[in-house]
Design a protein around this motif. Structure first.
Motif, mmCIF file in Angstrom:
data_model
loop_
_atom_site.group_PDB
_atom_site.id
_atom_site.type_symbol
_atom_site.label_atom_id
_atom_site.label_comp_id
_atom_site.label_asym_id
_atom_site.label_seq_id
_atom_site.Cartn_x
_atom_site.Cartn_y
_atom_site.Cartn_z
ATOM 1 N N LEU A 209 0.617 -1.004 0.202
ATOM 2 C CA LEU A 209 0.334 -0.184 0.169
ATOM 3 C C LEU A 209 0.999 0.814 -0.197
ATOM 4 O O LEU A 209 0.461 2.149 -1.128
ATOM 5 C CB LEU A 209 -1.823 -0.029 1.387
ATOM 6 C CG LEU A 209 -1.657 1.409 1.920
ATOM 7 C CD1 LEU A 209 -2.802 0.951 0.059
ATOM 8 C CD2 LEU A 209 -2.879 1.515 2.579
ATOM 9 N N GLN A 210 1.776 1.196 0.785
ATOM 10 C CA GLN A 210 2.640 2.571 0.974
ATOM 11 C C GLN A 210 3.733 2.847 -0.534
ATOM 12 O O GLN A 210 3.710 3.139 -0.800
ATOM 13 C CB GLN A 210 3.721 2.197 1.467
ATOM 14 C CG GLN A 210 3.553 2.342 3.138
ATOM 15 C CD GLN A 210 3.912 2.398 4.431
ATOM 16 O OE1 GLN A 210 4.883 1.207 4.186
ATOM 17 N NE2 GLN A 210 3.378 2.876 5.780
ATOM 18 N N GLN A 211 3.893 1.629 -1.178
ATOM 19 C CA GLN A 211 4.403 1.757 -2.830
ATOM 20 C C GLN A 211 2.582 2.264 -3.831
ATOM 21 O O GLN A 211 3.718 2.842 -4.766
ATOM 22 C CB GLN A 211 4.412 -0.122 -2.996
ATOM 23 C CG GLN A 211 6.548 0.055 -2.454
ATOM 24 C CD GLN A 211 7.457 0.783 -2.867
ATOM 25 O OE1 GLN A 211 7.619 1.200 -3.917
ATOM 26 N NE2 GLN A 211 8.138 1.699 -1.618
ATOM 27 N N ALA A 212 2.311 2.080 -3.432
ATOM 28 C CA ALA A 212 0.981 2.507 -4.258
ATOM 29 C C ALA A 212 1.145 3.783 -4.872
ATOM 30 O O ALA A 212 1.091 3.866 -6.503
ATOM 31 C CB ALA A 212 -0.640 1.892 -3.803
ATOM 32 N N PRO A 213 1.371 4.655 -4.830
ATOM 33 C CA PRO A 213 1.949 6.264 -5.195
ATOM 34 C C PRO A 213 3.259 6.055 -6.110
ATOM 35 O O PRO A 213 2.244 7.391 -6.716
ATOM 36 C CB PRO A 213 1.754 6.943 -3.530
ATOM 37 C CG PRO A 213 1.401 6.317 -2.074
ATOM 38 C CD PRO A 213 1.578 4.351 -2.604
ATOM 39 N N HIS A 214 4.036 5.158 -5.724
ATOM 40 C CA HIS A 214 4.538 5.781 -6.242
ATOM 41 C C HIS A 214 4.835 4.698 -7.666
ATOM 42 O O HIS A 214 4.999 4.731 -8.622
ATOM 43 C CB HIS A 214 6.583 4.419 -6.004
ATOM 44 C CG HIS A 214 6.686 5.432 -4.165
ATOM 45 N ND1 HIS A 214 7.189 6.350 -4.653
ATOM 46 C CD2 HIS A 214 6.549 4.133 -3.392
ATOM 47 C CE1 HIS A 214 7.315 6.524 -3.133
ATOM 48 N NE2 HIS A 214 7.100 5.812 -2.751
ATOM 49 N N LEU A 215 3.791 3.774 -7.614
ATOM 50 C CA LEU A 215 3.449 2.782 -8.754
ATOM 51 C C LEU A 215 3.038 3.906 -9.368
ATOM 52 O O LEU A 215 2.896 3.773 -10.313
ATOM 53 C CB LEU A 215 2.643 1.680 -8.228
ATOM 54 C CG LEU A 215 3.565 -0.012 -7.686
ATOM 55 C CD1 LEU A 215 2.915 -0.870 -6.936
ATOM 56 C CD2 LEU A 215 5.199 -0.075 -8.031
ATOM 57 N N MET A 216 1.821 3.975 -8.774
ATOM 58 C CA MET A 216 0.731 4.989 -9.827
ATOM 59 C C MET A 216 1.798 6.516 -10.546
ATOM 60 O O MET A 216 1.422 6.439 -11.855
ATOM 61 C CB MET A 216 -0.390 6.137 -8.934
ATOM 62 C CG MET A 216 -0.748 5.621 -8.023
ATOM 63 S SD MET A 216 -2.078 6.570 -6.958
ATOM 64 C CE MET A 216 -3.652 5.401 -6.657
ATOM 65 N N GLU A 217 2.856 7.336 -10.214
ATOM 66 C CA GLU A 217 3.531 8.192 -10.519
ATOM 67 C C GLU A 217 4.591 7.194 -11.896
ATOM 68 O O GLU A 217 4.407 7.978 -12.986
ATOM 69 C CB GLU A 217 4.522 8.599 -9.391
ATOM 70 C CG GLU A 217 4.219 9.447 -8.467
ATOM 71 C CD GLU A 217 4.557 9.888 -7.579
ATOM 72 O OE1 GLU A 217 4.196 10.915 -6.619
ATOM 73 O OE2 GLU A 217 5.910 8.692 -7.310
ATOM 74 N N ALA A 218 4.895 6.296 -11.499
ATOM 75 C CA ALA A 218 5.433 5.160 -12.384
ATOM 76 C C ALA A 218 4.341 4.606 -13.683
ATOM 77 O O ALA A 218 4.579 5.226 -15.037
ATOM 78 C CB ALA A 218 5.506 3.842 -12.621
ATOM 79 N N TYR A 219 2.574 4.609 -13.248
ATOM 80 C CA TYR A 219 2.158 4.803 -14.524
ATOM 81 C C TYR A 219 1.889 6.115 -15.554
ATOM 82 O O TYR A 219 1.877 6.144 -16.230
ATOM 83 C CB TYR A 219 0.893 4.460 -14.276
ATOM 84 C CG TYR A 219 -0.531 3.926 -15.279
ATOM 85 C CD1 TYR A 219 -0.449 2.857 -16.321
ATOM 86 C CD2 TYR A 219 -1.331 4.959 -15.211
ATOM 87 C CE1 TYR A 219 -1.204 3.517 -17.039
ATOM 88 C CE2 TYR A 219 -2.509 5.558 -16.165
ATOM 89 C CZ TYR A 219 -1.944 4.184 -17.055
ATOM 90 O OH TYR A 219 -2.703 4.593 -18.453
ATOM 91 N N PHE A 220 2.029 7.190 -14.067
ATOM 92 C CA PHE A 220 1.633 8.198 -15.322
ATOM 93 C C PHE A 220 3.139 8.391 -16.062
ATOM 94 O O PHE A 220 2.734 9.709 -17.237
ATOM 95 C CB PHE A 220 1.167 9.185 -14.100
ATOM 96 C CG PHE A 220 0.297 9.047 -13.604
ATOM 97 C CD1 PHE A 220 -0.647 9.447 -14.267
ATOM 98 C CD2 PHE A 220 0.274 9.532 -12.761
ATOM 99 C CE1 PHE A 220 -2.226 8.982 -14.035
ATOM 100 C CE2 PHE A 220 -1.125 9.439 -11.969
ATOM 101 C CZ PHE A 220 -2.462 9.224 -13.065
ATOM 102 N N GLU A 221 4.316 8.412 -15.705
ATOM 103 C CA GLU A 221 5.996 7.993 -16.505
ATOM 104 C C GLU A 221 5.636 7.241 -17.745
ATOM 105 O O GLU A 221 5.917 8.350 -18.829
ATOM 106 C CB GLU A 221 6.485 7.752 -16.182
ATOM 107 C CG GLU A 221 7.220 9.066 -14.923
ATOM 108 C CD GLU A 221 8.294 8.112 -13.701
ATOM 109 O OE1 GLU A 221 8.694 7.134 -15.172
ATOM 110 O OE2 GLU A 221 8.403 8.639 -12.815
ATOM 111 N N ASP A 222 4.066 6.321 -18.061
ATOM 112 C CA ASP A 222 3.936 5.897 -19.414
ATOM 113 C C ASP A 222 2.363 5.272 -19.152
ATOM 114 O O ASP A 222 2.448 3.950 -18.855
ATOM 115 C CB ASP A 222 5.414 5.045 -19.001
ATOM 116 C CG ASP A 222 5.081 4.093 -20.892
ATOM 117 O OD1 ASP A 222 4.250 4.323 -21.651
ATOM 118 O OD2 ASP A 222 5.432 2.890 -21.125
ATOM 119 N N VAL A 223 1.618 6.237 -20.041
ATOM 120 C CA VAL A 223 -0.254 6.185 -19.857
ATOM 121 C C VAL A 223 -0.208 4.605 -20.926
ATOM 122 O O VAL A 223 -1.086 4.438 -21.054
ATOM 123 C CB VAL A 223 -0.687 7.072 -19.560
ATOM 124 C CG1 VAL A 223 -0.517 7.874 -18.233
ATOM 125 C CG2 VAL A 223 -0.696 7.653 -20.971
ATOM 126 N N GLY A 224 0.764 4.392 -21.961
ATOM 127 C CA GLY A 224 -0.098 3.445 -22.378
ATOM 128 C C GLY A 224 -1.312 4.271 -23.850
ATOM 129 O O GLY A 224 -0.558 5.371 -24.088
#
Length: 607
Positions: free
Chosen positions: A437-452
């Motif tokens: 859960l604490q990693q989720a914000p970082h993973l959100m940011e990782a997705y926004f760097e490459d939204v597909g």
């Protein structure tokens, strides 16, 4: 929905009122107006359309230091200038703005007509102004004239009344929020805390049944019966100042990309990594309550209901006790059976959702204990429950909710951990979930760097007659939220179903080229979701697939959008992101008003 703003003080009221209306625009409305009192006369200016339209008909300057203003969302009568607020009494001595619905306005209207009063609009609100005017004509004081009127009406109201012959504003509340801001030699009235923050942090929240006399230097609150009530001045949080758009093209765009930070604010300080549990002190839940609760019931509307459905599944997974989600508007009217040992969660972004408020009152009347899961500090639901959790997503200006959804899911995840650890979930399971859960914000940011390939998905969605959204388990309510977003923003008919239900009816809509959005993270239901994909493809559908990065299922999509891998119970925090972006970009491509979709309101304050 409708918005009220009022001012009495030493400054020119016109620019203050207009700015107040502008800050209420996010609530949703279709017409707007102001009434100005210069000490001798009352002048009214109103128009159909947005605040910018109103500016075109306003005088460049006005000497008035008192006024009331309104943004209207049509309920009784169409979107016309005559139906726009403020409404005047027959003699012009009373001017009124009203949020809510008067249920018995028809017989009241008929009685006014029988007295020879000619009504100018189709609204229920105009009736109130005439009734107050008649009371004044019969010698009643402003306070008694409003009080006598309120004794004869049924329904909900937040009203602000201005009088030609009196230097004051009168406010009353029943089921529709009103807040009074206290300045130095000036007072402000608003239906929402947001517009007040640029003027004052000192506020008085009116409760149902309250009536307030507001002068330039004082606030006097009384009950409907006239009994004086001590005013409780509270301090607004700085975070509730209006969110600035900055360089973002729309508020929704900005709020989508604010989700990583918003989720951090939601979970920070609320998890105990050592013990592997949630820590929601604001809920004030005794260990015995957590252990003995026979079930949990969650209440919400729209986006909040979909977040509640995810919370329901997480509660059952972690705590292994029954949980049920109810649409709040249905729950109250179905004469529910209340178990006083159960835990009831009321989920609402605004904290002012009328249907949810009514459900809370029904539960409390029958002895149940309700906890709020809300975003707005000091909101009606927060005060009514008196206990719960603030989701801390910050202000949302766009009507379509984004960061509030993910923060609701985040808060309900923490609650589920706390409940689960008090019952049967192991410390190791709790620790693993907290770490992810604490990693989720970082993973959100990782997705926004490459939204597909979002724009490739938009190519399929923009011209579709209808769109089917599918998911299983935790992904089913995510699919509902995605469908709601596209429907709200792009006005495209959408259906969301659990993937297994697709062949029980919705499949009839499929034809060559029909877009089907499938949410398929790497959970225990992925293989079953794959069956639904094959059934859709066999009928010519085009699959827009949301999947986890590196998963071979990607080859099944005509457009495949990857999210980072996360614990299966936390996938809704990530799978919803591409659905939000797809809806946003489709609406932009179609030229829609992204932040203020037609016919919709941010805060639904009428039933």
């Amino acid at each position: 929905m409708c918005g009220i703003f009022g001012y009495i003080g030493h400054q020119s009221s016109l620019p203050i009122l207009v700015e107040g209306l502008r800050r209420l625009e996010y609530r949703g409305y279709d017409s707007t107006g102001v009434g100005l009192h210069d000490g001798e006369t009352i002048n009214v200016h109103k128009t159909v359309g947005k605040v910018n339209n109103l500016k075109q008909v306003l005088p460049k300057e006005a000497n008035a230091t008192m006024g009331i203003a309104h943004t209207r969302w049509a309920t009784h009568g169409g979107v016309t200038q005559e139906n726009t607020h403020p409404h005047a009494s027959y003699d012009g001595k009373v001017l009124l703005v009203h949020n809510g619905i008067i249920e018995n306005y028809r017989p009241l209207r008929a009685k006014l007509i029988s007295k020879g009063i000619e009504l100018q609009s189709e609204t229920d609100s105009e009736v109130l102004a005439h009734m107050i005017g008649l009371e004044l004509e019969n010698g009643a004081s402003p306070q008694d004239s409003v009080r006598n009127m309120l004794k004869r009406v049924r329904g909900t109201w937040g009203i602000c009344v201005m009088f030609l012959d009196h230097d004051l504003l009168l406010c009353a509340r029943n089921g529709s929020p009103l807040i009074i801001g206290q300045g130095d030699g000036e007072m402000f009235v608003s239906s929402d805390p947001h517009p007040l923050t640029s003027h004052t942090q000192r506020v008085v929240y009116l409760e149902d049944g309250d009536m307030a006399t507001v002068t330039r230097t004082s606030i006097k609150v009384a009950s409907k019966q006239g009994r004086s009530i001590q005013t409780n001045v509270q301090t607004l949080e700085d975070s509730w100042a209006e969110s600035e758009l900055g360089d973002a093209p729309h508020y929704m765009f900005k709020e989508i990309y604010e989700q990583p930070d918003a989720l951090r604010h939601c979970i920070t300080g609320r998890v105990d990594r050592e013990m592997g549990t949630g820590r929601l002190g604001g809920m004030r839940l005794a260990h015995s309550t957590l252990v003995q609760a026979p079930h949990v019931r969650l209440l919400g509307c729209g986006t909040a209901a979909f977040a509640a459905e995810i919370g329901q599944m997480l509660i059952e997974k972690m705590a292994r006790i029954p949980a049920v989600t109810h649409i709040a508007s249905e729950y109250r009217n179905n004469d529910p059976i209340i178990n006083t040992k159960a835990i009831y969660l009321a989920v609402s972004q605004s904290g002012e959702t009328a249907d949810t408020i009514s459900a809370i009152k029904e539960i409390k009347l029958k002895g149940g204990q309700v906890f709020g899961v809300v975003n707005v500090v000091g909101s009606t639901i927060a005060r009514l429950c008196g206990q719960g959790v603030y989701i801390h997503s910050g202000p949302e200006q766009s009507v379509a909710s984004t960061k509030a959804f993910t923060n609701m899911v985040g808060a309900l995840t923490v609650f589920s951990m706390q409940l689960g650890r008090s019952r049967n979930m192991s410390k190791e399971q709790g620790r693993e979930l907290i770490q992810q859960l604490q990693q989720a914000p970082h993973l959100m940011e990782a997705y926004f760097e490459d939204v597909g390939p979002i724009d490739e998905a938009v190519d399929l969605l923009a011209n579709a007659k209808s769109v089917l959204y599918l998911g299983r388990g935790l992904s089913a309510p995510v699919a509902k939220e995605g469908a709601l977003k596209l429907m709200e923003l792009a006005y495209i008919p959408c259906l969301a179903y659990p993937a297994g239900e697709m062949k029980h009816g919705p499949m009839a809509l499929l034809e060559e080229g029909s877009p089907v959005v499938v949410v398929a993270p790497s959970d225990h239901l992925k293989e079953k979701t794959l069956l639904a994909i094959h059934e859709c493809k066999a009928r010519g559908a085009k699959i827009i697939l949301i999947h986890e990065k590196g998963d071979a299922i990607a080859e099944e999509g005509d457009v495949s959008i990857a999210i980072p891998k996360i614990h299966p119970w936390l996938t809704p925090l990530l799978t919803v992101l591409p659905l939000q972006l797809m809806a946003y970009r489709t609406a932009v491509r179609l030229g829609k008003d992204v932040d203020r979709p037609r016919n919709l309101a941010k805060s639904v304050t009428v039933e």
